[in-house]
Design an enzyme around this catalytic site. Structure first.
Site, short mmCIF file in Angstrom:
data_model
loop_
_atom_site.label_atom_id
_atom_site.label_comp_id
_atom_site.label_asym_id
_atom_site.label_seq_id
_atom_site.Cartn_x
_atom_site.Cartn_y
_atom_site.Cartn_z
N ASP A 103 0.83 -1.20 0.00
CA ASP A 103 0.00 0.00 0.00
C ASP A 103 0.87 1.26 0.00
OD1 ASP A 103 -2.25 -1.59 0.13
OD2 ASP A 103 -2.37 -1.49 2.32
N1 URA Z 1 -1.35 -6.02 3.73
C1 URA Z 1 -1.82 -4.76 3.79
O1 URA Z 1 -2.85 -4.51 4.39
N2 URA Z 1 -1.12 -3.80 3.17
C2 URA Z 1 0.01 -4.01 2.50
O2 URA Z 1 0.60 -3.08 1.95
C3 URA Z 1 0.50 -5.32 2.46
C4 URA Z 1 -0.20 -6.31 3.07
#
Ligand code: URA
Length: 242
Positions: A103
């Site tokens: 993310d």
């Molecule tokens: N899980 C998440 O919630 N975000 C990420 O960036 C990676 C795994």
């Protein structure tokens, strides 16, 4: 140096098996010389033709990056935000792309490669490797709640695979905790959703490991190329090194 049939497969000429047949049946030349044996290795400086047509020989490259916050893990972004590709320097000429996603606000280990075969395998649900995340969460999860994560929780109507989870530390005053979570799946926002599902929203998230790879020696915003042993081991895990 890479095996000729692999470079051909990577360039999209044909599958590895069919490329081998093209070699043994005399369709392939390296630097003007017909090659019919299968052991030949080539580098990016070699000129390869199939039936006199040059093939594009970009050698595979594998990069481990420590993604900072506020960087998107895509090749381009329509909102003009900084991407992981923007963090690479001019020495990386190959067109690489991220293996899976982190993310925008998640930091940590992300792989980049131009080896589509390996990237596909690594993100295939059947072969997905373990990834360890460390999260700062609201509230302090109880043992019971962490047990739920280990058994798997429901997110978006689906049960997650069992995860390894551990409380690393807690701040009673601020009512926050640091939790580690190891999963092998890669659903969208999976860690955030899993921790939300047990009542502890994520405040910060970092991916610390990807299979046997760690961030050791790689500061946020920096990257390094994987060494041949690491690439070999990743391929073994992805069942490609047959
Ligand atoms: N899980 C998440 O919630 N975000 C990420 O960036 C990676 C795994």
């Amino acid at each position: 140096m890479e095996r000729l049939q692999k470079v051909m497969a990577h360039a999209g000429v044909a599958s590895r098996r069919s490329s081998e047949k093209l070699i043994t049946s005399g369709h392939v030349k390296v630097n003007g010389e017909t090659v019919t044996e299968l052991g030949v290795k080539v580098s990016k400086h070699d000129h390869i033709t199939v039936d006199e047509m040059p093939i594009q020989t970009e050698m595979p490259i594998y990069i481990l990056m420590n993604k900072p916050r506020q960087v998107v893990s895509t090749v381009s972004d329509d909102k003009h935000r900084k991407t992981v590709i923007d963090l690479l320097d001019d020495e990386i000429k190959e067109r690489v792309y991220p293996v899976g996603r982190l993310d925008y606000d998640t930091t940590g280990l992300i792989l980049l490669t131009n080896d589509g075969e390996l990237a596909n395998q690594l993100t295939h649900p059947k072969y997905e490797v373990d990834k360890t995340y460390v999260a700062k969460v609201e509230g302090i999860p109880t043992n019971e709640e962490l047990k739920h994560l280990r058994k798997g929780v429901n997110i978006d109507g689906k049960h997650t695979s069992p995860a390894k989870s551990k409380l690393l530390s807690s701040d009673d005053g601020r009512k926050t905790a640091i939790v580690s979570l190891t999963i092998h799946e890669g659903k969208n926002h999976q860690v955030k959703k899993m921790l939300q599902a047990i009542g502890h929203p994520v405040m910060k998230l970092k991916r610390e490991t990807y299979a046997f790879l760690t961030l050791k020696g790689v500061l946020p915003g920096e990257f390094r190329e994987l060494n041949p042993e690491e690439v070999k081991e990743l391929k073994r895990l992805a069942q490609l090194d047959k």
